[in-house]
Design an enzyme around this catalytic site. Sequence first.
Site, mmCIF file in Angstrom:
data_model
loop_
_atom_site.group_PDB
_atom_site.id
_atom_site.type_symbol
_atom_site.label_atom_id
_atom_site.label_comp_id
_atom_site.label_asym_id
_atom_site.label_seq_id
_atom_site.Cartn_x
_atom_site.Cartn_y
_atom_site.Cartn_z
ATOM 1 N N LYS A 521 1.029 -1.257 -0.089
ATOM 2 C CA LYS A 521 -0.006 -0.136 0.052
ATOM 3 C C LYS A 521 0.839 1.335 0.019
ATOM 4 C CE LYS A 521 -0.293 -0.249 5.014
ATOM 5 N NZ LYS A 521 -1.021 -0.911 6.348
ATOM 6 N N ARG A 619 -10.399 0.038 15.236
ATOM 7 C CA ARG A 619 -10.146 0.627 13.987
ATOM 8 C C ARG A 619 -11.260 -0.214 13.229
ATOM 9 N NH1 ARG A 619 -4.536 1.290 11.152
ATOM 10 N NH2 ARG A 619 -5.228 -0.475 10.201
ATOM 11 N N TYR A 747 13.539 31.941 5.539
ATOM 12 C CA TYR A 747 12.049 32.597 5.867
ATOM 13 C C TYR A 747 12.019 32.625 7.346
ATOM 14 C CZ TYR A 747 10.091 31.942 1.241
ATOM 15 O OH TYR A 747 9.772 32.009 -0.302
ATOM 16 N N MET A 795 9.864 25.491 0.298
ATOM 17 C CA MET A 795 9.267 24.408 -0.641
ATOM 18 C C MET A 795 10.317 23.819 -1.229
ATOM 19 S SD MET A 795 6.168 25.224 -3.419
ATOM 20 C CE MET A 795 5.088 25.745 -2.454
HETATM 21 C C1 LIG Z 1 -0.050 -1.839 6.753
HETATM 22 C C2 LIG Z 1 -0.664 -3.012 7.114
HETATM 23 C C3 LIG Z 1 0.104 -4.325 7.444
HETATM 24 C C4 LIG Z 1 1.687 -4.218 7.449
HETATM 25 O O1 LIG Z 1 2.091 -3.799 8.640
HETATM 26 P P1 LIG Z 1 3.775 -3.663 8.733
HETATM 27 O O2 LIG Z 1 4.048 -3.314 10.172
HETATM 28 O O3 LIG Z 1 4.543 -2.870 7.988
HETATM 29 O O4 LIG Z 1 4.252 -5.067 8.409
HETATM 30 C C5 LIG Z 1 -0.542 -5.233 7.855
HETATM 31 N N1 LIG Z 1 -1.716 -5.497 7.854
HETATM 32 C C6 LIG Z 1 -2.594 -4.277 7.684
HETATM 33 C C7 LIG Z 1 -3.972 -4.671 8.095
HETATM 34 C C8 LIG Z 1 -2.044 -3.229 7.378
HETATM 35 O O5 LIG Z 1 -2.686 -2.083 7.220
#
Ligand SMILES: *Cc1c(COP(=O)(O)O)cnc(C)c1O
Length: 852
Positions: A521, A619, A747, A795
């Site tokens: 991701k 969550r 700045y 920037m």
């Molecule tokens: C991002 C994520 C992981 C991976 O976690 P790491 O600590 O990077 O290995 C695993 N499961 C879910 C649901 C995630 O969102």
Amino acid sequence: MISLYDLLEASNSQLFGEPAAQLFTAFSVDSRKRQDSQLYLALKTDYGDTHQYIQEAIENGAAGVLCSRPPETDTEGVTVIMVKDVEAALMAWAAFVLRKYKTKVISVTGASGKSLAVEAIQQVLSGQYAVHSREVDYPGRLALPLALAGLRREDQFVVLELSPRHVGEMDEMISLLQPEVGVITRVGYSHLGRFSTIDSIAQEQGVLLEKLPDYGLAVLNYDDDLIAEMQSRTKAHVMTIGMERFGADLMAYNIIVGQNRTGFDLRSGGERYVGRWTPLLGKHQLYSLLVALAVGVHYKVPIEDALKRLTELQPLPGRMKPLNGLNGSLIIDDTYSATPQSTLAALDWLQSVKEEGQRAIFVMGDLDTLGTGAQRGHRIVGQRAAEVVDVLITDGTEAALTGRAGLDYGLQPEQVNITYSLQDVVNALLNEHRLNERDIVLVKGGESASMERVVQALLADAADSQYIARQSDEPYTGALGVSFQPLKPCWIEINLDALASNVQHLKAMVGPNVALAAVVKSDAYGHGAVAVSRTALANGAQYLMVSTISEALELREAGITAPILVLNYTPIYAVRQAVRQNIAITVYDLALARAYNNAAREMRARLRVHVKIDTGMGRMGILANEAMAFFRQLSSLQHLEIEGIYTHFADADRDLDYTNFQASEFKKILSPLRASGFNFRYIHAANSAATIASRDFHFNMVRVGLAMYGMHPSETVPLPFNFSPVLAWKTVVAQVKKVPPGYPIGYGRTHYTLGEETIAILPVGYGDGFRRAPQTWAYVLVHGKPAVVIGRVSMEKTVINVTMLPNVAIGDEVVLIGKQGDAVLSAEDVAKFLHTNNYEVTCNVLARVPRR
Ligand SMILES: *Cc1c(COP(=O)(O)O)cnc(C)c1O
């Protein structure tokens, strides 16, 4: 030998202090190498400034230094020559020695086959004359003095390769060399990166012809239309060579292309020479022999003698060089350089020689700088490969285009491996394709692809590595401009070999019964999702996990067919895409699940889903105590195929007790679900930290992100020692200046210098993801040492204090994340500066920063 007095006489130079050595064996441009008795060149060019390495060169034995600024180091016992412009002095020296020794110059230019032509000409002439030639791997005019360093007084001829880098450089080189013979092998793409069109290349190459004297010789390729047209541009005698059209002065015909030799007949005017064989492979290599014959004829070398010498010429390293490979395979090492044309020529050879029962394997790296023609060039090669090869393996981002074209033009997925690392190429050959004695493996790629490393790894006999071109691990970059030249001077380097090895360690850790899912991701945590996914899949990952459907589609668009799970929310309107592209999604809510089911039903298909359980993370997910009821409802949704069930740990990198509690909550719901007939192909819970912490958390799949990228889950759960980081972030110094005490920086004037300070400006800022507030980097690395960031980050600009680092100069590398010399600035260190975690650090480098 290079004489100090020649240098002083030829150029407007001065001695700095007392001279020591007066004769030098060679010029050196790489301060890292041993260079006893050599003259070190401190260069300042468009690509960099190597004055800063003078001390290192002296430590490595340099007997002299040629420079344009006084060295800031002890030069006792070393001859130091100061000039205004080192390059100009070298060019003047080259012209001077050529005149002094009255050596005749033969110059060779063209898109491909130059170095073989140089070798062949030298071979033909040296039967009768004293000839000097030396291969220099650098483009541009500076190659000339480097090649002439070994010139001897008795040398009657010198054969030189000319590779201009920009318009006008050919003219400069020719004026200096005043060659008697000019050879053009092929007009082509190899330099297109720097020239606007192929016509501008032809124009530049034609300059060589215009400057030849009337008693000189121009050797032209009659098969190349653009070259044939150039005839009228020279007053020199013209000899044409060719194989395809009648009318050439020297023509090879009746060509027999074999697996270990090439046969031909030769026609020269009315004379015929039949049944000759050369160990050079491929019809295209004969051009070099013809060129050499033409030069020989001009200088009265009998054709019979020339042919005899030429037919003994062995293939050069990296140029269609046959080598014994592992498991009895035949490796053809053509890794020295590559243009689309020379690659097509090598494929022609492969097609002609492949016998019944043999397998043609083509391993291809990125081609040399093609500029805007890159995409087309790589695809043309893939299209041709589809007609010729049984297996196509690509290495690199641009070569991937060749792989995709191969698929588009009819290769089957099992015939194509698109990879991004040396290890993956070798694994694909050995493990997947079971390299064997029936295989011919053609390995090809541009200079910067360094595909010779693949050849090295495939050698049956390690001693054969002496026949490989360019063996240094770390090619020289310095001031010659032969390395990666990003047009944005701030870039990310991704080491996919490291990623491959991390993934292998993870797979070994979980064992064969647990599936390894690679979490890619957020563009693979900023590492580039497509390359990371392919590399992970090639090294033991079976599944890919992304956050959103758009990320999954990006992978499908790149041709990745592996299973993918979307971990985050999928809107109902997007679910048809998931069905169509066979992407699994996460469910945790009944209303959504029903809507997903309806969409799948309308498409008369089934949608793969994983159910997410919240066991105490607070969550996304269905609460553990509602899971049973949820599943009962789900089972009536016929168009959802429940492939998996999972939960996520809140504190696996810190609190093992809490993680154990979550794991047991998860198990508690698994048993009754099983009892009611739910079977899950995949049951998963562990992220990197939990994967490393205990096997109890593995179930039958783990979801690993961080560890794959070589980043530590936490100080309590560090990575095992054999993992290494994959990402580095670098930039260069844009300006250096001294400022007085009490001077404001940036700045808002938040910082004032204490004393007189030297500051360096970096072309990087929050527009690239280099954070401004509330915290920024405490320091970055320059010359292998920390340099503190001062004032506010803008920037596009950042200021550092380099008062304590002498000789920092424009163009010097600056490391924002990564290693420099012995110093390391890890993503974890940066996370501490920014009061965040390492995930955020790498994800926040914005996508507009170029990756390589
Ligand atoms: C991002 C994520 C992981 C991976 O976690 P790491 O600590 O990077 O290995 C695993 N499961 C879910 C649901 C995630 O969102």
